[in-house]
Write a protein that holds these residues in place. Structure first.
Motif, PDB file in Angstrom:
ATOM      1  N   THR A 182      40.092  27.468  55.323  1.00  0.00           N
ATOM      2  CA  THR A 182      39.809  28.197  53.630  1.00  0.00           C
ATOM      3  C   THR A 182      38.487  29.074  54.109  1.00  0.00           C
ATOM      4  N   ARG A 183      37.313  28.747  54.657  1.00  0.00           N
ATOM      5  CA  ARG A 183      36.413  29.480  54.751  1.00  0.00           C
ATOM      6  C   ARG A 183      36.125  31.014  55.065  1.00  0.00           C
ATOM      7  N   GLN A 184      36.995  31.207  55.289  1.00  0.00           N
ATOM      8  CA  GLN A 184      36.727  32.026  56.774  1.00  0.00           C
ATOM      9  C   GLN A 184      37.537  33.471  55.446  1.00  0.00           C
ATOM     10  N   PHE A 185      37.983  33.249  54.418  1.00  0.00           N
ATOM     11  CA  PHE A 185      38.494  34.301  53.485  1.00  0.00           C
ATOM     12  C   PHE A 185      37.367  34.139  52.152  1.00  0.00           C
ATOM     13  N   ILE A 186      36.157  33.605  52.469  1.00  0.00           N
ATOM     14  CA  ILE A 186      35.738  34.384  50.990  1.00  0.00           C
ATOM     15  C   ILE A 186      35.244  35.061  50.892  1.00  0.00           C
ATOM     16  N   THR A 187      34.645  35.439  52.131  1.00  0.00           N
ATOM     17  CA  THR A 187      33.612  37.185  52.013  1.00  0.00           C
ATOM     18  C   THR A 187      34.398  37.571  52.112  1.00  0.00           C
ATOM     19  N   PRO A 188      35.628  37.894  52.382  1.00  0.00           N
ATOM     20  CA  PRO A 188      36.491  39.047  51.950  1.00  0.00           C
ATOM     21  C   PRO A 188      37.094  38.783  50.547  1.00  0.00           C
ATOM     22  N   LEU A 189      37.270  37.524  50.379  1.00  0.00           N
ATOM     23  CA  LEU A 189      37.835  37.661  48.084  1.00  0.00           C
ATOM     24  C   LEU A 189      36.266  38.546  47.697  1.00  0.00           C
ATOM     25  N   LEU A 190      35.663  37.646  48.474  1.00  0.00           N
ATOM     26  CA  LEU A 190      34.764  38.592  47.294  1.00  0.00           C
ATOM     27  C   LEU A 190      33.735  39.954  47.652  1.00  0.00           C
ATOM     28  N   ASP A 191      34.179  40.658  48.724  1.00  0.00           N
ATOM     29  CA  ASP A 191      34.081  41.538  48.713  1.00  0.00           C
ATOM     30  C   ASP A 191      35.084  42.600  48.167  1.00  0.00           C
ATOM     31  N   ALA A 192      36.694  42.039  48.154  1.00  0.00           N
ATOM     32  CA  ALA A 192      37.333  42.609  47.375  1.00  0.00           C
ATOM     33  C   ALA A 192      37.127  42.350  45.545  1.00  0.00           C
ATOM     34  N   ALA A 193      36.896  41.568  45.726  1.00  0.00           N
ATOM     35  CA  ALA A 193      36.448  41.212  43.955  1.00  0.00           C
ATOM     36  C   ALA A 193      35.136  42.120  44.109  1.00  0.00           C
ATOM     37  N   GLY A 194      34.582  42.959  44.557  1.00  0.00           N
ATOM     38  CA  GLY A 194      33.550  43.936  44.091  1.00  0.00           C
ATOM     39  C   GLY A 194      31.895  42.440  43.896  1.00  0.00           C
ATOM     40  N   ALA A 254      29.306  33.690  45.686  1.00  0.00           N
ATOM     41  CA  ALA A 254      29.215  33.878  44.883  1.00  0.00           C
ATOM     42  C   ALA A 254      27.539  33.820  44.741  1.00  0.00           C
ATOM     43  N   THR A 255      26.911  32.797  44.905  1.00  0.00           N
ATOM     44  CA  THR A 255      25.759  32.798  44.349  1.00  0.00           C
ATOM     45  C   THR A 255      24.818  33.871  44.829  1.00  0.00           C
ATOM     46  N   GLU A 256      24.780  33.184  46.264  1.00  0.00           N
ATOM     47  CA  GLU A 256      24.048  34.205  47.042  1.00  0.00           C
ATOM     48  C   GLU A 256      24.708  35.365  47.226  1.00  0.00           C
ATOM     49  N   ARG A 257      24.883  36.189  46.450  1.00  0.00           N
ATOM     50  CA  ARG A 257      24.904  37.925  46.000  1.00  0.00           C
ATOM     51  C   ARG A 257      24.161  38.012  44.717  1.00  0.00           C
ATOM     52  N   GLY A 258      24.212  36.811  44.415  1.00  0.00           N
ATOM     53  CA  GLY A 258      23.529  36.978  43.119  1.00  0.00           C
ATOM     54  C   GLY A 258      24.096  36.955  41.871  1.00  0.00           C
ATOM     55  N   ALA A 259      25.202  36.206  41.926  1.00  0.00           N
ATOM     56  CA  ALA A 259      26.387  36.521  41.010  1.00  0.00           C
ATOM     57  C   ALA A 259      26.182  34.977  40.208  1.00  0.00           C
TER      58      ALA A 259
END
Length: 139
Positions: A28-40, A61-66
């Motif tokens: 499941t962790r391999q889909f996190i970056t594409p999920l966050l990218d797709a959601a902007g 998401a926290t690492e991206r500042g969200a």
């Protein structure tokens, strides 16, 4: 939790929450970056992470500042998430009856959560309900 499917899922996740890392996380962790990218996901976006499990999407998401809130129906999963990521807010709750007012979040994410729900259509309606007014829908 009135229906048999939800009772089955809940009992299972309560029982195996501490085994998530050794069994499902590598998938499941391999889909996190594409999920966050797709959601902007970026900046100070308010994020609802539905079916957060041990909190990996919320942490990314926290690492991206969200600013995420993780939600899961399993108290044991919430305990694992709180232990792993104590600075992130996690709550126990039902994806099919979200405990938030209308128009609360900039984005609602669900990484492998819908397949564990008795009524995924209801969960999607709830996700749409809690989006902030005027923001694009990102599911």
């Amino acid at each position: 939790m009135k229906d048999a499917f939800t009772k089955f899922e809940h009992a299972g996740w309560e029982r195996v929450a501490d085994k998530y890392d050794s069994t499902w996380a590598s998938s499941t962790r391999q889909f996190i970056t594409p999920l966050l990218d797709a959601a902007g996901v970026s900046g100070k976006m308010s994020i609802l992470d539905v079916g957060c499990g041990p909190g990996y999407v919320s942490a990314a998401a926290t690492e991206r500042g969200a600013i995420p809130i993780g939600l899961d129906f399993s108290a044991q999963m919430i305990a694992v998430a709180n232990q792993k990521f104590p600075r992130i807010e996690f709550r126990q709750g039902d994806a099919q009856n979200l405990p938030f007012p209308d128009a609360t979040f900039d984005c609602v994410l669900a990484n492998f959560a819908l397949l564990h729900l008795a009524n995924p259509e209801r969960a999607m309606a709830e996700a749409a309900r809690v989006f902030e007014t005027g923001r694009p829908v990102r599911i």
